[in-house]
Every structure is written in C-alpha cells, then in structure tokens.
Scaffold this active site. Structure first.
Site, mmCIF file in Angstrom:
data_model
loop_
_atom_site.group_PDB
_atom_site.id
_atom_site.type_symbol
_atom_site.label_atom_id
_atom_site.label_comp_id
_atom_site.label_asym_id
_atom_site.label_seq_id
_atom_site.Cartn_x
_atom_site.Cartn_y
_atom_site.Cartn_z
ATOM 1 N N ARG A 217 0.851 -1.196 0.000
ATOM 2 C CA ARG A 217 0.000 0.000 0.000
ATOM 3 C C ARG A 217 0.881 1.237 0.000
ATOM 4 O O ARG A 217 2.070 1.144 0.363
ATOM 5 C CB ARG A 217 -0.833 0.035 1.303
ATOM 6 C CG ARG A 217 -1.598 -1.233 1.561
ATOM 7 C CD ARG A 217 -1.688 -1.507 3.076
ATOM 8 N NE ARG A 217 -2.172 -2.873 3.330
ATOM 9 C CZ ARG A 217 -3.424 -3.203 3.536
ATOM 10 N NH1 ARG A 217 -4.337 -2.277 3.600
ATOM 11 N NH2 ARG A 217 -3.775 -4.457 3.717
ATOM 12 N N ASP A 286 -3.631 3.926 3.536
ATOM 13 C CA ASP A 286 -3.426 2.498 3.837
ATOM 14 C C ASP A 286 -4.376 1.632 3.019
ATOM 15 O O ASP A 286 -4.210 0.413 2.960
ATOM 16 C CB ASP A 286 -3.596 2.214 5.336
ATOM 17 C CG ASP A 286 -4.895 2.753 5.890
ATOM 18 O OD1 ASP A 286 -5.132 3.969 5.735
ATOM 19 O OD2 ASP A 286 -5.681 1.975 6.459
HETATM 20 P P1 AMP Z 1 -9.562 -0.655 7.757
HETATM 21 O O1 AMP Z 1 -10.517 0.372 8.233
HETATM 22 O O2 AMP Z 1 -10.164 -2.045 7.621
HETATM 23 O O3 AMP Z 1 -8.824 -0.258 6.530
HETATM 24 O O4 AMP Z 1 -8.472 -0.815 8.918
HETATM 25 C C1 AMP Z 1 -7.649 0.232 9.375
HETATM 26 C C2 AMP Z 1 -6.696 -0.315 10.408
HETATM 27 O O5 AMP Z 1 -7.428 -0.799 11.533
HETATM 28 C C3 AMP Z 1 -5.832 -1.475 9.945
HETATM 29 O O6 AMP Z 1 -4.587 -1.370 10.597
HETATM 30 C C4 AMP Z 1 -6.594 -2.670 10.443
HETATM 31 O O7 AMP Z 1 -5.772 -3.800 10.607
HETATM 32 C C5 AMP Z 1 -7.106 -2.165 11.769
HETATM 33 N N1 AMP Z 1 -8.321 -2.865 12.211
HETATM 34 C C6 AMP Z 1 -9.555 -2.765 11.677
HETATM 35 N N2 AMP Z 1 -10.418 -3.547 12.352
HETATM 36 C C7 AMP Z 1 -9.721 -4.160 13.337
HETATM 37 C C8 AMP Z 1 -10.052 -5.079 14.364
HETATM 38 N N3 AMP Z 1 -11.288 -5.528 14.546
HETATM 39 N N4 AMP Z 1 -9.051 -5.485 15.181
HETATM 40 C C9 AMP Z 1 -7.802 -5.031 15.017
HETATM 41 N N5 AMP Z 1 -7.430 -4.166 14.078
HETATM 42 C C10 AMP Z 1 -8.372 -3.724 13.240
HETATM 43 MG MG MG Z 2 -7.589 -1.116 5.331
#
Ligand code: AMP
Ligand code: MG
Length: 526
Positions: A217, A286
């Site tokens: 990314r 990201d």
């Molecule tokens: P995202 O919104 O899915 O792009 O995630 C953004 C960040 O939050 C990334 O580092 C993910 O790995 C982390 N993240 C999202 N959901 C969770 C979760 N339930 N537990 C741990 N990390 C999370």
């Molecule tokens: Mg993500």
C-alpha cells in the site's frame, strides 16, 4: 526493522518494529499450533523472503467451529488450486486459520497511513495475516490473506476479528467489481468461526480469504519513510517494481518511473470507479494499493440517484470521500507516496522534489484521460472529439437535475438507439432535460461510423444492468446473518457477477432503492 528480541515459551513475545515495542501475550501461543495440512498450495513467499523487517511472523487465533460458507471454485481454478480438496471441512480449517497449509509463512505486514487526512504512523495488519503467495496458471503472483483471523502485534485496541456481515459484503461487492472489469482484490472463501464478535451487539464471527496482486500500500512505504528507513523504502520499491512494474527497472530513473506507473494504475482505477458510480468511502493511504487494485470494501457503496456529493460512510462527516472528491483524493494520496520516494529519486533533494512534483501534477490529466475514455464508450462514442467532455458533463448535469438513477440512465441509453426512448426518459423527474441532451447526442453519434444497432450492442457491454444495489445488499446480508440463510446471498452473487446480461425474472436486482427512504448509510467493516 522488525526484530524478535525474545520468543516464547520463557516469556511473552516481544517484538520491536523500529522504535515501537509490542508486547504480545496469549495470541502468540497460537503461533505454532497450526498443524500442516495436506493441500496443494505451492507457496512461494517472496514478501517473507525479501522483505524481512517489513512484517512480523504471526499465527491465526484458533476458532471453535469453522464452517465453509462460500467457496469461489472459479477463482480457485484460476489460481491452480484443487477446489475439490478445498471445498471440504479441511478447507474450512485452512480458511479459518486453524490449520496452516504446507509452505505457508503466515505474517502480519507493517504499514502506516493517512486516515481522513491525519497520519497514523503504525497501523499494520491488525486483523489479517498473509498466508503466502501462489503463482497462478498464467504465471501471475497472488497474495492469499486471511482477514479476521485474530489479534496481531498491530491490533491496538481491536479484537482482530471480523463479523459475518462485513465479510459477506466484501465478498459480494468485490466479486461484482471483478465482473464489472474493475481491478480488485477478490474473495476465495468465507468461513464462519462458530465464535461471536462483539460490536454494538454480538455478531457471528467470520474469516474472509482475500486474494490480491499484493498487499503493498502507499501506507507500507509511509511506515518506513516516516522512520527515515530509506534503505527499506528502497527495498520495498525494488520489490514492487519487480512484482508489479518490471518495465520501470529499465527507465533512466526507475523510482520515478515506478511512481508514474503507480499513478497511472491508480488513475485508471478511480476512473473505473467513477464510470460505474462506485464510492469507495475510505480512500485512506493504507487503503491505496501499489498494484492499482481496489482494496477494503468496508463502507463502499454504489450510487442510485446521481448526485456528485453522495457520501455513504457514517464517519465521513465532511464528505472527504464523496463521489466527486475521489479524483482529487487520488492525487492527494499519490502525493503522499511521492513524499516517501524523495530520497530514492535524486541525491539532490530539491531536484527530487521537482521531478516528483512534475509527475504528481500529471496525475489529474492521467485521470481525466482515463475517465473520458470510459465515459465516451458508455455513450457509444469511439472516435474522440474535443467537445465530448462537454457532452458527457451535460448528461451528468441533466441526471443530477433530473434525479436520475446513475446505472439505469447509462444502461437505458441503448434502448433509445433501438427506437425506445421511453425507458430512459422515465428515469428523469423532468424528461425535457434529457430530451435536450438527446438531440445533441444523436447529432454527435451521427459522426460515428457504426450502425445504431451495433452501437447499442457495444454500449450494453460496458453499461451494467446489475450492480450490488444497496437495499438488495442489506436484504441478502440480513438473511444470511440474522436467519442463517445464505441462498439469497448466493442468488444475488450469481446475478451481480454477470452484470451486463439482462435476464428476465431478475428485474428486482436492477431496480434502485426507494428514493424517499432514509439515506443509505454504511459503516467501516470492523
Ligand atoms: P480498515 O478500516 O479495515 O482499513 O483498517 C484500518 C486499520 O485498523 C488497519 O490497521 C486494520 O488492521 C485495523 N483494524 C480494523 N479492524 C480491526 C479489528 N477488529 N481489530 C484489530 N485491528 C483492526
Ligand atoms: Mg484497510
């Protein structure tokens, strides 16, 4: 660099990512419990091999009752996997993370990212694991990733888990996007875990197996650039060039060529989104891939009525990621990538900035060219003319003014060429705004060297009749999550993965939601 200072069993696992110390307790115990499973994955783990320091070797958390809910046999075949061996309880064990197949090297990748404009220096795979890479039957390399497989050193306050609803949503919309011809990560499998995840309420837990050209990314580069780790940024760029843009290696300035190649791929991607009314919803750096694939289907949705200001995400209060802002956010995100490459481009920093700025300034014209190319064919134009952009924008303005459905307006334009103008006119609150445009469009089409019949046929190849309509998505997810009924989901999946073939009896999938209903809202896929 990521280095392991101490390992179990004597003490908790302590990992150091540059200046960041992670002390990880219970989950680390799962690290070696993944027994080898007999499956024909021929892993070749180049990321693990070549980019030590960019990840933490890690394992999945055990789940109590893995059940394979959906398996993508077609994709499995493309990947050269044995679908018969995997669409089984063994597949459920593997795609839940309970069993690690031979040759896999599970790991959590490090990355940072600008989220809604603010920099988070350490994000990383907080609920995902890269199992490894496989090379498909055409020689293309793919990541196989588990999403929702438990906590990692990057989980921060999160539980590392995913709920069934978001997993199915990503499966459905990702596969629909692939069928629409949009570069995207894909879904190989969805497994229910038998465990609950807790959000506002308790939800059934699930794990998605995601396939990607890679999970590099913009944020991967940012993680190391922000720490001044120029050599790692160089290794990452060399790796990304070899994996995605090998021609850049032969350029006078390979890293500048790399930047331009990523910019082009992302510009093409966002042009695709705009041409089908897709709103990603969380274009953080990201979630901006180096490969140019769409990733992370959390709060995304397709527009019904055309309105450039449309925002679906409940947390996007300022409309940063509104439909019409996507091209400028793309430029902004690429500028963040450019910043990470400065030290690689030229020893003279000012010169490097100048070169990158010149290239970054070209992103918006790359986008406009890609957008125009897509929009032209949507209205049946093949040979470009200078005024086409005006004609396209006038149609969009008419759609906005007439509160017309985005997808159906384009689809029904071909009916006009078949002698039926009623279907498209009916989409406009005041059809007169369409009529005015139509007469100019017909004059313009008159200069094309294709028959109206052929033109209508080609338009139907690029203007989908079926997109994942928001109200339908909600319906099939509710049936699966609340009532354990996956057949409606399967039915919808089969329709949206053949988006251009209008089938009688499937009218319900083509219809927009109720215009007068409460505006549709989406939530991040956590
Ligand atoms: P995202 O919104 O899915 O792009 O995630 C953004 C960040 O939050 C990334 O580092 C993910 O790995 C982390 N993240 C999202 N959901 C969770 C979760 N339930 N537990 C741990 N990390 C999370
Ligand atoms: Mg993500």
């Amino acid at each position: 660099m990521v280095s392991e200072l101490q390992t179990r069993p004597a003490m908790d696992k302590i990992l150091l990512l540059n200046d960041v110390v992670f002390i990880v307790t219970s989950q680390a115990d799962n690290f070696e419990t993944g027994a080898s499973a007999p499956a024909n994955f021929e892993f070749d783990n180049s990321f693990a091999r070549e980019l030590e320091g960019c990840y933490v070797p890690w394992g999945a958390e055990k789940v109590s009752e893995p059940r394979l809910l959906i398996f993508n046999c077609e994709l499995a075949a493309e990947l050269g996997l044995d679908a018969c061996a995997l669409e089984t309880p063994l597949g459920a064990e593997i795609f839940s993370g309970n069993r690690i197949p031979n040759g896999a090297k599970p790991l959590a990748q490090a990355y940072a990212g600008h989220q809604f404009g603010s920099f988070s220096p350490k994000l990383g795979d907080g609920r995902a694991l890269l199992l490894g890479e496989i090379v498909d039957t055409c020689g293309k390399r793919h990541d196989i990733q588990l999403k929702g497989s438990g906590r990692t050193p990057f989980s921060r306050g999160g539980d590392g888990k995913a709920g069934l609803g978001p997993v199915l949503r990503e499966y459905l919309i990702g596969e629909a996007m692939h069928a629409l011809g949009v570069p995207t990560t894909r879904a190989l499998a969805a497994v229910t875990t038998g465990d609950q995840v807790f959000r506002e309420t308790a939800l059934p837990g699930a794990v998605l197996t995601r396939i990607a050209a890679s999970h590099l990314r913009v944020g991967t580069f940012q993680f190391f650039a922000a720490r001044g780790e120029t050599e790692i940024v160089r290794q990452l760029a060399d790796y990304a060039i070899a994996r995605h843009y090998p021609k850049a290696r032969d350029a006078d300035n390979p890293y500048l060529a790399f930047f331009v190649a990523v910019a082009r791929a992302q510009a093409l991607l966002v042009a695709e989104w705009m041409s089908i009314g897709f709103i990603h919803g969380v274009m953080n750096t990201d979630n901006t891939t180096i490969s140019g694939e769409t990733i992370d289907y959390g709060p995304c949705a397709f527009m019904d009525v055309y309105d450039p200001d449309t925002v679906f995400s409940s947390i996007d209060l300022q409309g940063r990621y509104a439909y019409a802002n996507q091209p400028s956010i793309l430029t902004w995100n690429l500028a963040r990538l450019a910043e990470t490459l400065i030290a690689l481009i030229d020893p003279n920093k000012d010169r490097a900035v100048e070169l990158l700025t010149d290239s970054a300034n070209e992103v918006s014209s790359l986008f406009v060219d890609a957008w125009l190319a897509r929009m032209r064919v949507k209205i049946g134009l093949n040979s470009p003319e200078d005024n086409d952009v005006k004609l396209i924008n006038r149609l969009l303005d008419a759609m906005h003014q007439g509160k017309a459905d985005f997808t159906l307006t384009f689809r029904r334009l071909s009916d006009v060429l078949r002698g039926n103008g009623k279907s498209v006119r009916a989409l406009f609150e005041d059809p007169a705004v369409f009529d005015a445009w139509e007469s100019d469009w017909r004059i313009r089409l008159g200069r094309e060297k294709v028959s109206a019949r052929d033109c209508a046929g080609s338009m139907d190849q690029v203007n989908p009749i079926y997109i994942p309509r928001n109200h339908k998505v909600e319906e099939v997810l509710a049936a699966a999550v609340d009532n354990g009924n996956i057949s409606e989901f399967q039915d919808m999946l089969s329709v949206v993965t053949r988006p251009f073939n209008e089938v009688s009896g499937r009218e319900g999938y083509a219809e927009p939601g109720d215009k007068t209903a409460v505006p549709y809202q989406t939530f991040c896929g956590t």
